[in-house]
Design an enzyme around this catalytic site. Structure first.
Site, PDB file in Angstrom:
ATOM      1  N   HIS A 147      26.056  31.630 -27.131  1.00 29.25           N
ATOM      2  CA  HIS A 147      27.302  31.170 -27.742  1.00 29.25           C
ATOM      3  C   HIS A 147      28.359  32.252 -27.604  1.00 29.25           C
ATOM      4  CE1 HIS A 147      25.538  27.605 -29.522  1.00 29.25           C
ATOM      5  NE2 HIS A 147      24.503  28.346 -29.883  1.00 29.25           N
ATOM      6  N   HIS A 152      20.676  32.708 -28.944  1.00 30.25           N
ATOM      7  CA  HIS A 152      19.795  31.969 -29.845  1.00 30.25           C
ATOM      8  C   HIS A 152      18.433  31.787 -29.189  1.00 30.25           C
ATOM      9  CE1 HIS A 152      23.032  29.854 -32.510  1.00 30.25           C
ATOM     10  NE2 HIS A 152      22.874  31.133 -32.772  1.00 30.25           N
ATOM     11  N   HIS A 160      19.548  30.176 -25.492  1.00 29.25           N
ATOM     12  CA  HIS A 160      20.877  29.833 -25.001  1.00 29.25           C
ATOM     13  C   HIS A 160      21.906  30.758 -25.652  1.00 29.25           C
ATOM     14  CE1 HIS A 160      20.318  27.395 -28.678  1.00 29.25           C
ATOM     15  NE2 HIS A 160      21.581  27.705 -28.877  1.00 29.25           N
ATOM     16  N   HIS A 208      27.145  22.348 -22.876  1.00 30.63           N
ATOM     17  CA  HIS A 208      27.551  23.081 -24.077  1.00 30.63           C
ATOM     18  C   HIS A 208      27.333  24.579 -23.927  1.00 30.63           C
ATOM     19  CE1 HIS A 208      27.882  19.273 -26.205  1.00 30.63           C
ATOM     20  NE2 HIS A 208      26.687  18.960 -25.742  1.00 30.63           N
ATOM     21  N   THR A 248      13.889  24.679 -34.915  1.00 33.60           N
ATOM     22  CA  THR A 248      14.909  25.428 -35.649  1.00 33.60           C
ATOM     23  C   THR A 248      16.312  24.979 -35.272  1.00 33.60           C
ATOM     24  OG1 THR A 248      14.801  27.163 -33.986  1.00 33.60           O
ATOM     25  CG2 THR A 248      13.461  27.446 -35.970  1.00 33.60           C
ATOM     26  N   THR A 249      16.413  23.830 -34.612  1.00 37.87           N
ATOM     27  CA  THR A 249      17.726  23.244 -34.340  1.00 37.87           C
ATOM     28  C   THR A 249      17.697  21.817 -34.864  1.00 37.87           C
ATOM     29  OG1 THR A 249      16.999  22.510 -32.151  1.00 37.87           O
ATOM     30  CG2 THR A 249      18.142  24.632 -32.285  1.00 37.87           C
TER      31      THR A 249
HETATM   32 ZN   LIG Z   1      22.697  27.854 -30.558  1.00 36.67          ZN
END
Ligand SMILES: [Zn+2]
Length: 114
Positions: free
Chosen positions: A36, A53, A34, A8, A64-65
């Site tokens: 985005h 992030h 990571h 991802h 927090t995910t």
């Molecule tokens: Zn993220």
């Protein structure tokens, strides 16, 4: 640390307890970071080209995910980090579009320190 392509995004997992932040007296440890492309957040209705992030975990096990075991507080820094076109291009060659769509605000509140 270890750097992985998780399918991802590019994710950097940290294997130490050295990076912490404190919000309202509660300490959170940096677990991983990571990227985005484009950003998942909008500022004034606009996406940034990319977003970094930083995922922290409190000492009592919340993340927090998802599955988000406590209310999540997102902090979007006002001053962006600068990446070169070459750096963004290298990421885009692997993940040309890996952001989640912006969601309706619902009952969430947006604050600012301005
Ligand atoms: Zn993220």
């Amino acid at each position: 640390m270890s750097i992985i392509n998780n399918g991802h995004t590019i994710q950097v997992n940290l294997h130490n307890q050295d990076n912490k932040l404190t919000i309202e007296g509660k300490t959170y440890l940096l677990q991983q970071f990571h990227f985005h492309l484009p950003s998942e957040h909008e500022v004034d209705g606009k996406h940034a080209e990319m977003e970094l992030h930083l995922v922290h975990k409190s000492e009592d096990g919340s993340l927090t995910t998802p599955p988000c075991t406590e209310g999540v507080q997102w902090t979007v820094l006002e001053n962006p980090v600068t990446w070169s076109g070459e750096q963004i291009g290298k990421f885009a060659a692997i993940f040309p579009h890996d952001n989640r769509p912006v969601q309706p605000l619902g009952s969430r509140e947006i604050g600012s320190d301005e």
